[in-house]
Design a protein around this motif. Sequence first.
Motif, PDB file in Angstrom:
ATOM      1  N   HIS A  14       0.952  -1.187   0.067  1.00  0.00           N
ATOM      2  CA  HIS A  14       0.136  -0.313  -0.154  1.00  0.00           C
ATOM      3  C   HIS A  14       1.076   1.121   0.024  1.00  0.00           C
ATOM      4  O   HIS A  14       0.624   2.183  -0.253  1.00  0.00           O
ATOM      5  N   THR A  15       1.728   1.064   0.843  1.00  0.00           N
ATOM      6  CA  THR A  15       2.695   2.325   0.635  1.00  0.00           C
ATOM      7  C   THR A  15       3.969   2.047  -0.464  1.00  0.00           C
ATOM      8  O   THR A  15       5.183   1.308  -0.533  1.00  0.00           O
ATOM      9  N   ILE A  16       5.256   3.539   0.140  1.00  0.00           N
ATOM     10  CA  ILE A  16       6.259   3.212  -0.611  1.00  0.00           C
ATOM     11  C   ILE A  16       6.782   4.399   0.288  1.00  0.00           C
ATOM     12  O   ILE A  16       6.671   5.133   0.843  1.00  0.00           O
ATOM     13  N   ARG A  17       8.287   3.119   1.195  1.00  0.00           N
ATOM     14  CA  ARG A  17       8.932   4.473   1.590  1.00  0.00           C
ATOM     15  C   ARG A  17      10.222   5.199   0.692  1.00  0.00           C
ATOM     16  O   ARG A  17      10.539   5.202   0.095  1.00  0.00           O
ATOM     17  N   VAL A  18      10.585   6.990   1.404  1.00  0.00           N
ATOM     18  CA  VAL A  18      11.176   7.751   0.533  1.00  0.00           C
ATOM     19  C   VAL A  18      12.358   7.661   2.009  1.00  0.00           C
ATOM     20  O   VAL A  18      11.890   8.096   2.949  1.00  0.00           O
ATOM     21  N   VAL A  19      13.486   7.682   1.377  1.00  0.00           N
ATOM     22  CA  VAL A  19      14.426   7.209   2.017  1.00  0.00           C
ATOM     23  C   VAL A  19      15.935   7.828   1.732  1.00  0.00           C
ATOM     24  O   VAL A  19      15.790   8.115   0.367  1.00  0.00           O
ATOM     25  N   ASN A  20      16.326   9.096   3.004  1.00  0.00           N
ATOM     26  CA  ASN A  20      16.825   9.377   2.494  1.00  0.00           C
ATOM     27  C   ASN A  20      18.497   8.781   2.311  1.00  0.00           C
ATOM     28  O   ASN A  20      18.983   8.148   2.932  1.00  0.00           O
ATOM     29  N   GLY A  28       9.291   9.798   4.371  1.00  0.00           N
ATOM     30  CA  GLY A  28       8.349  10.314   4.516  1.00  0.00           C
ATOM     31  C   GLY A  28       7.340   8.932   3.210  1.00  0.00           C
ATOM     32  O   GLY A  28       8.475   8.026   3.353  1.00  0.00           O
ATOM     33  N   GLU A  29       5.945   8.565   3.465  1.00  0.00           N
ATOM     34  CA  GLU A  29       5.399   7.628   2.607  1.00  0.00           C
ATOM     35  C   GLU A  29       4.303   8.013   1.906  1.00  0.00           C
ATOM     36  O   GLU A  29       3.827   8.694   2.463  1.00  0.00           O
ATOM     37  N   VAL A  30       4.277   7.086   0.871  1.00  0.00           N
ATOM     38  CA  VAL A  30       3.586   7.765  -0.365  1.00  0.00           C
ATOM     39  C   VAL A  30       2.521   6.353  -0.696  1.00  0.00           C
ATOM     40  O   VAL A  30       3.165   5.556  -0.948  1.00  0.00           O
ATOM     41  N   PRO A  31       0.867   7.062  -0.890  1.00  0.00           N
ATOM     42  CA  PRO A  31       0.770   6.004  -1.685  1.00  0.00           C
ATOM     43  C   PRO A  31       1.136   4.783  -2.628  1.00  0.00           C
ATOM     44  O   PRO A  31       1.926   5.437  -3.637  1.00  0.00           O
ATOM     45  N   ALA A  32       1.112   3.856  -2.594  1.00  0.00           N
ATOM     46  CA  ALA A  32       2.244   3.243  -4.162  1.00  0.00           C
ATOM     47  C   ALA A  32       0.762   2.250  -5.365  1.00  0.00           C
ATOM     48  O   ALA A  32      -0.448   1.502  -5.208  1.00  0.00           O
ATOM     49  N   GLY A  33       0.109   3.914  -5.782  1.00  0.00           N
ATOM     50  CA  GLY A  33      -0.730   3.138  -6.815  1.00  0.00           C
ATOM     51  C   GLY A  33      -0.453   2.235  -7.691  1.00  0.00           C
ATOM     52  O   GLY A  33       0.519   2.571  -8.507  1.00  0.00           O
ATOM     53  N   GLY A  34      -1.879   2.268  -8.095  1.00  0.00           N
ATOM     54  CA  GLY A  34      -1.546   1.023  -9.639  1.00  0.00           C
ATOM     55  C   GLY A  34      -2.458   1.941 -10.432  1.00  0.00           C
ATOM     56  O   GLY A  34      -2.322   3.003 -11.013  1.00  0.00           O
ATOM     57  N   LYS A  35      -2.539   0.728 -11.256  1.00  0.00           N
ATOM     58  CA  LYS A  35      -3.661   1.132 -12.467  1.00  0.00           C
ATOM     59  C   LYS A  35      -4.596   1.898 -11.979  1.00  0.00           C
ATOM     60  O   LYS A  35      -5.378   2.474 -12.725  1.00  0.00           O
ATOM     61  N   ALA A  36      -5.879   1.661 -10.422  1.00  0.00           N
ATOM     62  CA  ALA A  36      -7.103   2.282 -10.217  1.00  0.00           C
ATOM     63  C   ALA A  36      -6.200   3.602 -10.034  1.00  0.00           C
ATOM     64  O   ALA A  36      -7.140   4.605 -10.036  1.00  0.00           O
ATOM     65  N   ALA A  37      -5.507   4.028  -9.064  1.00  0.00           N
ATOM     66  CA  ALA A  37      -5.088   5.350  -8.964  1.00  0.00           C
ATOM     67  C   ALA A  37      -5.148   5.653 -10.525  1.00  0.00           C
ATOM     68  O   ALA A  37      -5.530   7.237 -10.153  1.00  0.00           O
ATOM     69  N   VAL A  38      -4.346   5.108 -11.487  1.00  0.00           N
ATOM     70  CA  VAL A  38      -4.671   6.111 -12.217  1.00  0.00           C
ATOM     71  C   VAL A  38      -5.886   5.920 -13.278  1.00  0.00           C
ATOM     72  O   VAL A  38      -5.818   7.545 -13.699  1.00  0.00           O
ATOM     73  N   ALA A  39      -6.182   5.601 -13.464  1.00  0.00           N
ATOM     74  CA  ALA A  39      -7.743   5.837 -13.342  1.00  0.00           C
ATOM     75  C   ALA A  39      -8.391   6.205 -12.691  1.00  0.00           C
ATOM     76  O   ALA A  39      -9.390   7.239 -13.584  1.00  0.00           O
ATOM     77  N   ALA A  40      -8.561   6.600 -12.223  1.00  0.00           N
ATOM     78  CA  ALA A  40      -9.573   7.581 -11.321  1.00  0.00           C
ATOM     79  C   ALA A  40      -9.126   9.104 -11.548  1.00  0.00           C
ATOM     80  O   ALA A  40      -9.676   9.786 -11.432  1.00  0.00           O
TER      81      ALA A  40
END
Length: 474
Positions: A14-20, A28-40
């Motif tokens: 569900h998430t991506i960890r952003v690492v220094n 920080g962390e952000v959503p791990a979007g895919g096909k559904a997120a792009v379509a929306a």
Amino acid sequence: MKEDAMCADDVSDHTIRVVNPATGSLVGEVPAGGKAAVAAAVDRAEAAQADWAKRDPRERGKVLGVGARAIRAQTDTLAALLTAEQGKPLHEARNEIQGCANVLEYYHSVSGSLRGECLPLSSYGLACVLKEPVGVCGAIIPWNMPVLIFAWKIGPALVAGNAIVVKPASSTPLTTLRIADILETAGLPAGVLQVVTGTGDTAGVALAATPALGHLSFTGDTKTGAGVSRAAGRNGVPVTLELGGSDAMIVCRDADIPAAAAGAVSGRFYNCGQTCTAVKRVVVDTSIKEAFIRALCEKVGGIVVGDGSRNGVGMGPMNNAAARDTICRMMDDGVSCGEGTLLCGGGIPDGEEYKNGLFYEPTIVADLPNDSALLNTEVFGPVLPVIAADGLDAAIEIANSIRYGLGASVWTRDIKTAMTASSQLDAGIVWVNQHLRIPPDVPFGGMKASGIGRENGSGAFEPYLRSKTVLVKP
């Protein structure tokens, strides 16, 4: 440029960890979007685009101008975030934030030029050529210059009246998200600019395969760009591709050696060598090779490597482990196996401050065989090969000998030499006695395997507009 390079440990369901990359700490962390997120996101953009397109181009440009001023006011905060997620030193991050604002201000300044034309044709009546937005556009952003390239893509698309869905690289999404919020606060209507976070093989693939796009712009490495082009082409979506480069810097026998050496260092080791138009090969006249190498190595020795948030650091870490692993492998397969001469650097620096980061020493190599991978592929890190050439013709032949054609530079005191080289180099941009800087006012893009189309300048509007001809008979 690699569009996306993530370790498996940095991505969950569900998430991506952003690492220094300097410390290994979580930014920080952000959503791990895919096909559904792009379509929306595409659906939201479609819903917002029609009203945005009805506005006068000057009004659309004004929103970007207001946003640019707000970005400038937050330069220090945004630069600190960019350094934390990308790794570049703070002074480079500030320059990139200011560059982003500069690009948006440029498109504000030329927004009034977006007009069609009317032609009185005696045999047909009045011919009107209307310029209309193409609709919802897509943009895939790399991790090396995430904020500047974001501005390159959204500026012309938005002023032309389109909505746009942006997929930032998964290792550097945070500053892009923050700037998107700033632009909305500045007056950009909700939905017109959508940012979808995710990895290249999920959100990136989905965006490239979206049939509803009016245009898709991609910046990344040549192999990934070919895949993006195929995916878009299956749906008839036109593309702009800014792909890999292996820029040659030609140092002529009459060049100012100290200035050329300084130019090679700044042009190669800026952003830890992770720039598409970085100096990736120096081709120096044989008669001045030894003097040039001495000056070059002296300047490289003065580069302070470390955490980009620290004062005095001249080069930060590489952005991700995959990129550094590639550099280590190329050096092991080449110089460590007896190819060429290692002049300085060549490994991971020692010391406690480097143990958790993705650091690599600024490196100079010479005397490589012609078939070395360090000369024939895009080396996306702080390694600079030096090649000797007997005269300008030989130097140009070396510069043009590989598949890339993004940029090149020639260093000389003679204007005739400069113009001869400029006309013969297979490159989309040629600098004379400088390298790397790209103003927003001029076209930028590559030849050969370095891409399709151009970004920047007033010509960047063309992919985002379609012409409609109306013939009126009195």
